[in-house]
Design a protein around this motif. Structure first.
Motif, PDB file in Angstrom:
ATOM      1  N   ASP A 128      10.222   6.802  -9.020  1.00  0.00           N
ATOM      2  CA  ASP A 128       9.971   5.904 -10.141  1.00  0.00           C
ATOM      3  C   ASP A 128       8.632   5.205  -9.922  1.00  0.00           C
ATOM      4  OD1 ASP A 128       9.934   4.038 -12.143  1.00  0.00           O
ATOM      5  OD2 ASP A 128      11.819   3.055 -11.598  1.00  0.00           O
ATOM      6  N   THR A 129       7.661   5.474 -10.782  1.00  0.00           N
ATOM      7  CA  THR A 129       6.313   4.922 -10.613  1.00  0.00           C
ATOM      8  C   THR A 129       6.064   3.711 -11.509  1.00  0.00           C
ATOM      9  OG1 THR A 129       5.459   6.549 -12.212  1.00  0.00           O
ATOM     10  CG2 THR A 129       5.334   7.118  -9.864  1.00  0.00           C
ATOM     11  N   GLN A 130       7.133   3.038 -11.943  1.00  0.00           N
ATOM     12  CA  GLN A 130       6.967   1.821 -12.743  1.00  0.00           C
ATOM     13  C   GLN A 130       6.304   0.735 -11.904  1.00  0.00           C
ATOM     14  OE1 GLN A 130       7.747   0.990 -15.964  1.00  0.00           O
ATOM     15  NE2 GLN A 130       8.276   3.113 -16.417  1.00  0.00           N
ATOM     16  N   GLY A 131       5.267   0.114 -12.455  1.00  0.00           N
ATOM     17  CA  GLY A 131       4.615  -1.015 -11.805  1.00  0.00           C
ATOM     18  C   GLY A 131       3.748  -0.618 -10.631  1.00  0.00           C
ATOM     19  N   PRO A 132       3.008  -1.592 -10.084  1.00  0.00           N
ATOM     20  CA  PRO A 132       2.082  -1.297  -8.982  1.00  0.00           C
ATOM     21  C   PRO A 132       2.792  -0.798  -7.719  1.00  0.00           C
ATOM     22  CG  PRO A 132       2.245  -3.671  -9.364  1.00  0.00           C
ATOM     23  CD  PRO A 132       2.914  -3.006 -10.512  1.00  0.00           C
ATOM     24  N   LEU A 133       3.986  -1.314  -7.418  1.00  0.00           N
ATOM     25  CA  LEU A 133       4.700  -0.877  -6.223  1.00  0.00           C
ATOM     26  C   LEU A 133       5.193   0.555  -6.367  1.00  0.00           C
ATOM     27  CD1 LEU A 133       6.739  -4.063  -5.225  1.00  0.00           C
ATOM     28  CD2 LEU A 133       4.560  -3.255  -4.309  1.00  0.00           C
ATOM     29  N   GLY A 134       5.554   0.943  -7.570  1.00  0.00           N
ATOM     30  CA  GLY A 134       5.960   2.325  -7.809  1.00  0.00           C
ATOM     31  C   GLY A 134       4.809   3.286  -7.590  1.00  0.00           C
ATOM     32  N   LEU A 135       3.629   2.910  -8.107  1.00  0.00           N
ATOM     33  CA  LEU A 135       2.445   3.751  -7.897  1.00  0.00           C
ATOM     34  C   LEU A 135       2.086   3.832  -6.419  1.00  0.00           C
ATOM     35  CD1 LEU A 135       0.245   2.482 -10.875  1.00  0.00           C
ATOM     36  CD2 LEU A 135       1.339   4.732 -10.671  1.00  0.00           C
ATOM     37  N   ARG A 136       2.195   2.689  -5.741  1.00  0.00           N
ATOM     38  CA  ARG A 136       1.898   2.686  -4.300  1.00  0.00           C
ATOM     39  C   ARG A 136       2.869   3.574  -3.534  1.00  0.00           C
ATOM     40  NH1 ARG A 136       3.977  -2.238  -0.975  1.00  0.00           N
ATOM     41  NH2 ARG A 136       5.849  -1.034  -1.518  1.00  0.00           N
ATOM     42  N   ASP A 137       4.145   3.449  -3.838  1.00  0.00           N
ATOM     43  CA  ASP A 137       5.144   4.182  -3.079  1.00  0.00           C
ATOM     44  C   ASP A 137       4.989   5.693  -3.253  1.00  0.00           C
ATOM     45  OD1 ASP A 137       5.987   1.694  -2.419  1.00  0.00           O
ATOM     46  OD2 ASP A 137       7.969   1.833  -3.364  1.00  0.00           O
ATOM     47  N   LEU A 138       4.683   6.126  -4.464  1.00  0.00           N
ATOM     48  CA  LEU A 138       4.452   7.562  -4.662  1.00  0.00           C
ATOM     49  C   LEU A 138       3.233   8.014  -3.874  1.00  0.00           C
ATOM     50  CD1 LEU A 138       5.065  10.269  -5.964  1.00  0.00           C
ATOM     51  CD2 LEU A 138       3.649   9.569  -7.921  1.00  0.00           C
ATOM     52  N   ALA A 139       2.161   7.209  -3.884  1.00  0.00           N
ATOM     53  CA  ALA A 139       0.953   7.565  -3.131  1.00  0.00           C
ATOM     54  C   ALA A 139       1.241   7.641  -1.636  1.00  0.00           C
ATOM     55  CB  ALA A 139      -0.161   6.554  -3.417  1.00  0.00           C
ATOM     56  N   VAL A 140       2.056   6.716  -1.137  1.00  0.00           N
ATOM     57  CA  VAL A 140       2.417   6.732   0.284  1.00  0.00           C
ATOM     58  C   VAL A 140       3.178   8.005   0.629  1.00  0.00           C
ATOM     59  CG1 VAL A 140       3.957   5.650   1.983  1.00  0.00           C
ATOM     60  CG2 VAL A 140       2.379   4.243   0.647  1.00  0.00           C
ATOM     61  N   LEU A 141       4.167   8.353  -0.183  1.00  0.00           N
ATOM     62  CA  LEU A 141       4.951   9.561   0.073  1.00  0.00           C
ATOM     63  C   LEU A 141       4.100  10.816  -0.032  1.00  0.00           C
ATOM     64  CD1 LEU A 141       8.161   8.626  -1.938  1.00  0.00           C
ATOM     65  CD2 LEU A 141       7.996   8.825   0.537  1.00  0.00           C
ATOM     66  N   GLU A 142       3.263  10.872  -1.053  1.00  0.00           N
ATOM     67  CA  GLU A 142       2.401  12.046  -1.222  1.00  0.00           C
ATOM     68  C   GLU A 142       1.433  12.196  -0.048  1.00  0.00           C
ATOM     69  OE1 GLU A 142       2.336  14.517  -3.220  1.00  0.00           O
ATOM     70  OE2 GLU A 142       3.179  13.975  -5.174  1.00  0.00           O
ATOM     71  N   MET A 143       0.906  11.068   0.436  1.00  0.00           N
ATOM     72  CA  MET A 143      -0.015  11.116   1.571  1.00  0.00           C
ATOM     73  C   MET A 143       0.690  11.572   2.846  1.00  0.00           C
ATOM     74  SD  MET A 143      -3.296  10.373   1.222  1.00  0.00           S
ATOM     75  CE  MET A 143      -3.795   9.603   2.763  1.00  0.00           C
ATOM     76  N   LEU A 144       1.855  11.005   3.120  1.00  0.00           N
ATOM     77  CA  LEU A 144       2.580  11.351   4.346  1.00  0.00           C
ATOM     78  C   LEU A 144       2.947  12.828   4.363  1.00  0.00           C
ATOM     79  CD1 LEU A 144       4.921   8.236   4.660  1.00  0.00           C
ATOM     80  CD2 LEU A 144       3.079   8.858   6.243  1.00  0.00           C
ATOM     81  N   TRP A 194      -2.969   4.946  -7.928  1.00  0.00           N
ATOM     82  CA  TRP A 194      -2.675   3.676  -7.254  1.00  0.00           C
ATOM     83  C   TRP A 194      -3.920   2.789  -7.204  1.00  0.00           C
ATOM     84  CZ3 TRP A 194      -0.726  -0.440  -5.074  1.00  0.00           C
ATOM     85  CH2 TRP A 194      -1.287  -0.996  -3.926  1.00  0.00           C
ATOM     86  N   LEU A 195      -5.069   3.361  -6.900  1.00  0.00           N
ATOM     87  CA  LEU A 195      -6.297   2.575  -6.813  1.00  0.00           C
ATOM     88  C   LEU A 195      -6.719   2.042  -8.182  1.00  0.00           C
ATOM     89  CD1 LEU A 195      -8.427   4.699  -4.298  1.00  0.00           C
ATOM     90  CD2 LEU A 195      -7.380   2.463  -3.896  1.00  0.00           C
ATOM     91  N   ARG A 196      -6.467   2.820  -9.200  1.00  0.00           N
ATOM     92  CA  ARG A 196      -6.905   2.415 -10.548  1.00  0.00           C
ATOM     93  C   ARG A 196      -5.953   1.403 -11.181  1.00  0.00           C
ATOM     94  NH1 ARG A 196      -6.138   6.764 -12.648  1.00  0.00           N
ATOM     95  NH2 ARG A 196      -4.269   6.294 -13.883  1.00  0.00           N
ATOM     96  N   ALA A 197      -4.650   1.651 -11.082  1.00  0.00           N
ATOM     97  CA  ALA A 197      -3.707   0.849 -11.854  1.00  0.00           C
ATOM     98  C   ALA A 197      -2.713   0.046 -11.018  1.00  0.00           C
ATOM     99  CB  ALA A 197      -2.921   1.771 -12.807  1.00  0.00           C
ATOM    100  N   GLY A 198      -2.700   0.271  -9.708  1.00  0.00           N
ATOM    101  CA  GLY A 198      -1.730  -0.428  -8.877  1.00  0.00           C
ATOM    102  C   GLY A 198      -2.337  -1.429  -7.925  1.00  0.00           C
ATOM    103  N   ARG A 199      -3.297  -0.998  -7.138  1.00  0.00           N
ATOM    104  CA  ARG A 199      -3.872  -1.871  -6.118  1.00  0.00           C
ATOM    105  C   ARG A 199      -4.481  -3.149  -6.683  1.00  0.00           C
ATOM    106  NH1 ARG A 199      -8.248  -3.223  -2.980  1.00  0.00           N
ATOM    107  NH2 ARG A 199      -7.932  -3.220  -0.704  1.00  0.00           N
ATOM    108  N   PRO A 200      -5.239  -3.087  -7.808  1.00  0.00           N
ATOM    109  CA  PRO A 200      -5.832  -4.325  -8.328  1.00  0.00           C
ATOM    110  C   PRO A 200      -4.799  -5.417  -8.634  1.00  0.00           C
ATOM    111  CG  PRO A 200      -6.843  -2.415  -9.364  1.00  0.00           C
ATOM    112  CD  PRO A 200      -5.671  -1.901  -8.588  1.00  0.00           C
ATOM    113  N   ALA A 201      -3.566  -5.023  -8.949  1.00  0.00           N
ATOM    114  CA  ALA A 201      -2.537  -6.013  -9.279  1.00  0.00           C
ATOM    115  C   ALA A 201      -2.018  -6.737  -8.039  1.00  0.00           C
ATOM    116  CB  ALA A 201      -1.374  -5.329 -10.001  1.00  0.00           C
TER     117      ALA A 201
END
Length: 303
Positions: A128-144, A194-201
């Motif tokens: 679930d990529t709702q909100g900045p934490l959702g975008l972050r969590d997907l990026a973390v999983l994809e990176m790992l 994540w950098l565009r729509a999540g991290r700034p928040a």
């Protein structure tokens, strides 16, 4: 009140901190091992560094075995004792180095748990990529999973470590060794979202250049990254629970299953020794044997 042997152990601890590039985890483990060794030496009446001999060391290790210590623990304690006696010999506190006479217990290499490729796709497609934490969590999983980096390496990444044009990331690994790791399109896309729509928040004055941020804006901590992995796997369901290291294991296994050579996987993972990377060939072989037993008419063992 400490005796001469315990003072020598304290001196060795200072040596490790100042002169040897060991991780905090290894430091804590070694010092715990040496406290145990010094305690055993005191029990048998040895308080001087020069009184350490191979018989005492072997007796100490035999006690560890009798207490049910694992092979991995015995191997580490043997390594700690050898490093300590080598240090004492160099300092002139031991005429001969008894650690040279110690054999190293063969470590039992357990096969790591890994996801199937279908499990990995199910996990990453359903976050679930709702909100900045959702975008972050997907990026973390994809990176790992997409890069196979260690969780500590992931949390240490800065924004400038990314090279989107080359689809790579610069990683600082164990021992300060730097390597360039390729990123697949899904991982790069998730990080850029994540950098565009999540991290700034989430970013604030204390965020600095950190690529991944915690909920309060500071650099993401490895403990939080582990929690993210466990929680997101639980939310998706039908996927075996794994740690971030399990995603790293999965990445390595799937690379080999896809035809990557061992040397390339070694470079991607940042292993100092090819022997460590070879563990994943056993994982692939075990999974192939399991498939064979289940699918081949003569693959099943007699019950």
């Amino acid at each position: 009140m400490s005796n001469a042997l315990e003072e020598a152990a304290a001196d060795f601890a200072r040596h490790l901190r100042a002169e040897r590039d060991v991780s905090p985890h290894t430091m804590r483990a070694y010092l715990g091992d040496l406290r145990d060794l010094c305690g055993y030496a005191n029990e048998v009446g040895v308080s001087e560094p020069g009184e350490l001999d191979v018989s005492l060391l072997r007796a100490w290790l035999a006690r560890q075995h009798a207490l049910g210590r694992s092979r991995a623990t015995l191997a580490r304690r043997t390594a700690a004792a050898r490093a300590f006696t080598h240090h004492l010999h160099r300092r002139g506190l031991l005429k001969k180095d008894p650690g040279l006479l110690l054999g190293t217990p063969k470590r039992q290499r357990d096969l790591p748990s890994v996801l199937t490729q279908d499990d990995a796709a199910r996990l990453l497609d359903k976050v679930d990529t709702q909100g900045p934490l959702g975008l972050r969590d997907l990026a973390v999983l994809e990176m790992l999973y997409g890069t196979g980096v260690r969780v500590g390496e992931l949390c240490g990444l800065d924004i400038d470590d990314l090279e989107p044009a080359r689809q790579t990331v610069r990683v600082l690994g164990k021992g300060g060794r730097e390597r360039i790791v390729p990123m697949g399109e899904p991982a790069m896309r998730a990080v850029q979202d994540w950098l565009r729509a999540g991290r700034p928040a989430l970013a604030n004055e204390g965020s600095g250049p950190a690529l991944f941020l915690g909920a309060r804006g500071g650099r993401l901590h490895p403990t939080s990254a582990r929690r993210i992995v466990h929680n997101r796997i639980a939310e998706v369901g039908q996927v075996p629970d794994l740690s971030p290291h399990g995603l790293r294991h999965s990445a390595a296994t799937h690379l080999l299953e896809g035809g990557a050579d061992l040397r390339s996987v070694q470079e991607i993972l940042g292993h100092a020794s090819l022997q460590t990377t070879q563990l994943y060939t056993h994982v692939s072989a075990e999974r192939l044997k399991q498939v064979h037993r289940q699918a081949h008419p003569r693959g099943a063992r007699d019950e």
